[in-house]
Design an enzyme around this catalytic site. Structure first.
Site, PDB file in Angstrom:
ATOM      1  N   ARG A 118       0.835  -1.206   0.000  1.00  0.00           N
ATOM      2  CA  ARG A 118       0.000   0.000   0.000  1.00  0.00           C
ATOM      3  C   ARG A 118       0.872   1.259   0.000  1.00  0.00           C
ATOM      4  O   ARG A 118       0.515   2.275  -0.589  1.00  0.00           O
ATOM      5  CB  ARG A 118      -0.964  -0.024   1.187  1.00  0.00           C
ATOM      6  CG  ARG A 118      -1.879   1.182   1.280  1.00  0.00           C
ATOM      7  CD  ARG A 118      -3.210   0.906   2.001  1.00  0.00           C
ATOM      8  NE  ARG A 118      -3.070   0.075   3.183  1.00  0.00           N
ATOM      9  CZ  ARG A 118      -2.496   0.442   4.319  1.00  0.00           C
ATOM     10  NH1 ARG A 118      -2.001   1.654   4.460  1.00  0.00           N
ATOM     11  NH2 ARG A 118      -2.412  -0.401   5.339  1.00  0.00           N
TER      12      ARG A 118
ATOM     13  N   TYR B 269     -16.055  17.038 -16.463  1.00  0.00           N
ATOM     14  CA  TYR B 269     -16.424  15.617 -16.537  1.00  0.00           C
ATOM     15  C   TYR B 269     -17.530  15.354 -15.510  1.00  0.00           C
ATOM     16  O   TYR B 269     -17.361  15.671 -14.327  1.00  0.00           O
ATOM     17  CB  TYR B 269     -15.183  14.771 -16.236  1.00  0.00           C
ATOM     18  CG  TYR B 269     -15.388  13.307 -16.343  1.00  0.00           C
ATOM     19  CD1 TYR B 269     -15.352  12.672 -17.576  1.00  0.00           C
ATOM     20  CD2 TYR B 269     -15.623  12.531 -15.209  1.00  0.00           C
ATOM     21  CE1 TYR B 269     -15.552  11.305 -17.682  1.00  0.00           C
ATOM     22  CE2 TYR B 269     -15.818  11.169 -15.304  1.00  0.00           C
ATOM     23  CZ  TYR B 269     -15.782  10.566 -16.542  1.00  0.00           C
ATOM     24  OH  TYR B 269     -15.979   9.212 -16.643  1.00  0.00           O
TER      25      TYR B 269
ATOM     26  N   ASP C 282      -6.676  19.230 -15.647  1.00  0.00           N
ATOM     27  CA  ASP C 282      -6.883  17.859 -16.106  1.00  0.00           C
ATOM     28  C   ASP C 282      -6.352  17.788 -17.535  1.00  0.00           C
ATOM     29  O   ASP C 282      -6.895  18.427 -18.434  1.00  0.00           O
ATOM     30  CB  ASP C 282      -8.381  17.511 -16.034  1.00  0.00           C
ATOM     31  CG  ASP C 282      -8.638  16.045 -16.373  1.00  0.00           C
ATOM     32  OD1 ASP C 282      -7.945  15.509 -17.261  1.00  0.00           O
ATOM     33  OD2 ASP C 282      -9.541  15.448 -15.767  1.00  0.00           O
TER      34      ASP C 282
ATOM     35  N   LYS D  61      -7.265   6.555 -20.212  1.00  0.00           N
ATOM     36  CA  LYS D  61      -7.485   7.004 -21.582  1.00  0.00           C
ATOM     37  C   LYS D  61      -6.200   6.832 -22.400  1.00  0.00           C
ATOM     38  O   LYS D  61      -5.822   5.734 -22.689  1.00  0.00           O
ATOM     39  CB  LYS D  61      -8.001   8.444 -21.578  1.00  0.00           C
ATOM     40  CG  LYS D  61      -9.185   8.667 -20.588  1.00  0.00           C
ATOM     41  CD  LYS D  61     -10.460   7.976 -21.006  1.00  0.00           C
ATOM     42  CE  LYS D  61     -11.548   7.948 -19.928  1.00  0.00           C
ATOM     43  NZ  LYS D  61     -11.852   9.204 -19.301  1.00  0.00           N
TER      44      LYS D  61
HETATM   45  C1  PLP Z   1     -12.329   9.472 -17.933  1.00  0.00           C
HETATM   46  C2  PLP Z   1     -12.103  10.769 -17.306  1.00  0.00           C
HETATM   47  C3  PLP Z   1     -12.133  10.913 -15.917  1.00  0.00           C
HETATM   48  C4  PLP Z   1     -12.451   9.757 -15.011  1.00  0.00           C
HETATM   49  O1  PLP Z   1     -11.478   8.746 -15.062  1.00  0.00           O
HETATM   50  P1  PLP Z   1     -11.812   7.259 -14.607  1.00  0.00           P
HETATM   51  O2  PLP Z   1     -10.510   6.542 -14.740  1.00  0.00           O
HETATM   52  O3  PLP Z   1     -12.887   6.742 -15.510  1.00  0.00           O
HETATM   53  O4  PLP Z   1     -12.289   7.320 -13.199  1.00  0.00           O
HETATM   54  C5  PLP Z   1     -11.872  12.170 -15.398  1.00  0.00           C
HETATM   55  N1  PLP Z   1     -11.607  13.234 -16.169  1.00  0.00           N
HETATM   56  C6  PLP Z   1     -11.573  13.126 -17.512  1.00  0.00           C
HETATM   57  C7  PLP Z   1     -11.267  14.323 -18.335  1.00  0.00           C
HETATM   58  C8  PLP Z   1     -11.831  11.899 -18.123  1.00  0.00           C
HETATM   59  O5  PLP Z   1     -11.814  11.816 -19.437  1.00  0.00           O
END
Ligand code: PLP
Length: 373
Positions: free
Chosen positions: A47, A99, A171, A196
């Site tokens: 952890r 998001y 982000d 992503k």
């Molecule tokens: C997909 C996404 C998230 C969330 O990510 P997860 O791994 O699905 O929890 C947050 N911000 C953006 C811009 C995203 O595209």
């Protein structure tokens, strides 16, 4: 080190015990103590830390030009952990088209716990200035935004934040460090859903936050990771390091494909508007040109028709896959409003696409047949 080189080498050495070129997956949850009770190699318990996790944290921190990075099990729990690291009474400014899951986390959990929040249009600098309060601790940016692809002027927001000393978080999931490096523009934190483009193959969930400096706020986020354990597994981290090795080359190809698809759609009679930052027709084209090295793989368009007709276009594709998410090798398409919450601001005739690595002529041919009535 250039990004192409860092994506392959940063944070990794050839395994000294075997000579393995690819890092082994370290499944061990616990590590041996020396006779004096110390941990001379630095690893204690799964952890707290793990070599596979350490590798992706080091590599992504370097690609984003940050000092430290903290990896989590999803992009969403990264934002949860950052909100947890704030204090009751702190004020946060977030984009009104953030998001939708992050918006829900804020409204359903952190507002009841005493965070204050304003959702504003980040492309309207006056409304950001007006939302700023003496207790504004954090300004969250997501640029380009999803699914409307609005582009926020990062340097302008950083200048506004200086008035109260608020931190600016960007982000950077959509552009990735290959196409945009927000820490170079003055941001304090960069966040990714590594799910992503960094994973890149639609087969691993993850998230990471990169801090420009090793400071108290970064240390609080690290404590939340280590005490709570919302961490990616060793195998997840191994997949992420593999994805990272091809990130620069994938982003170049995806970027090239997406621009061609955007130009095709813009010339199509059934298309009302194409939303893609690197089209000259885009509202924020000048800002995009200034701070991005490419438009990325996500693009949306407004179909000349009502919701039912828009759904029909999505129903007719053969090569694109009807699915949510983005960042993988397969091109995806979706009617966006129907997957978001009922209060979503997404137009009902908006189709969002994630452009992948297929040949662009095949992608365009598929869209051409789907748009035919
Ligand atoms: C997909 C996404 C998230 C969330 O990510 P997860 O791994 O699905 O929890 C947050 N911000 C953006 C811009 C995203 O595209």
């Amino acid at each position: 080190m250039k990004p192409e080189t860092a994506a392959i080498h940063a944070g990794q050495q050839i395994d000294p015990s075997t000579g393995a070129v690819t890092q082994p997956i370290y499944m061990s949850t616990t590590y041996e103590r020396a006779t004096d009770g110390e941990y001379p190699l630095g690893y204690i318990y799964g952890r707290d830390n793990n070599p596979n996790r350490k590798l992706i944290e080091t590599r992504i921190a370097q690609l984003e030009h940050g000092a430290e990075a903290v990896a989590f099990a999803s992009g969403s729990v990264v934002m949860m952990s950052i909100f947890q690291a704030l204090s009751t009474g702190d004020h946060v400014i977030m984009p009104d088209d953030i998001y939708f899951g992050i918006r829900a986390i804020m409204n359903e959990f952190f507002v009841p716990w005493g965070l204050q929040v304003d959702f504003v249009d980040m492309t309207d600098l006056d409304s950001v200035r007006m939302a700023l309060r003496h207790n504004t601790r954090l300004i969250v940016l997501e640029t380009p935004s999803n699914p409307q692809l609005k582009v926020t002027d990062i340097s302008a927001i950083v200048a506004i934040a200086k008035d109260t000393g608020a931190m600016v978080l960007c982000d950077n999931t959509l552009p990735t460090p290959i196409l945009q490096t927000p820490l170079d523009l003055g941001c304090d934190l960069v966040v990714h859903a590594t799910t992503k483009y960094i994973g890149g193959h639609s087969d691993v969930l993850g998230g990471i936050v990169v801090s420009k400096e090793d400071n108290d706020f970064y240390q609080r986020i690290r404590r939340i990771q280590q005490l709570g354990g919302a961490i990616p597994s060793p195998f997840d981290c191994w997949l992420l390091q593999r994805g990272l090795q091809t990130l620069p080359v994938r982003m170049r190809m995806i970027d090239e494909n997406a621009l061609k698809v955007a130009e095709f759609l813009e010339s199509h009679a059934q298309v009302e508007q194409v939303l893609y930052p690197m089209l000259e027709s885009h509202n924020d084209y000048a800002v995009a040109k200034k701070q991005m090295r490419g438009g990325g793989g996500l693009l949306s368009f407004l179909f000349k028709g009502d919701e039912a007709q828009t759904m029909q276009v999505v129903a007719k594709v053969k090569l694109f896959t009807r699915a949510t998410s983005f960042g993988g090798t397969h091109s995806l398409i979706e009617h966006r409003a129907s997957i978001e919450s009922p209060d979503s601001k997404t137009p009902r005739n908006l189709i969002r696409m994630s452009i992948g690595l297929e040949h662009v002529d095949d992608l365009i041919a598929d869209l051409e047949q789907a748009l035919q009535d």
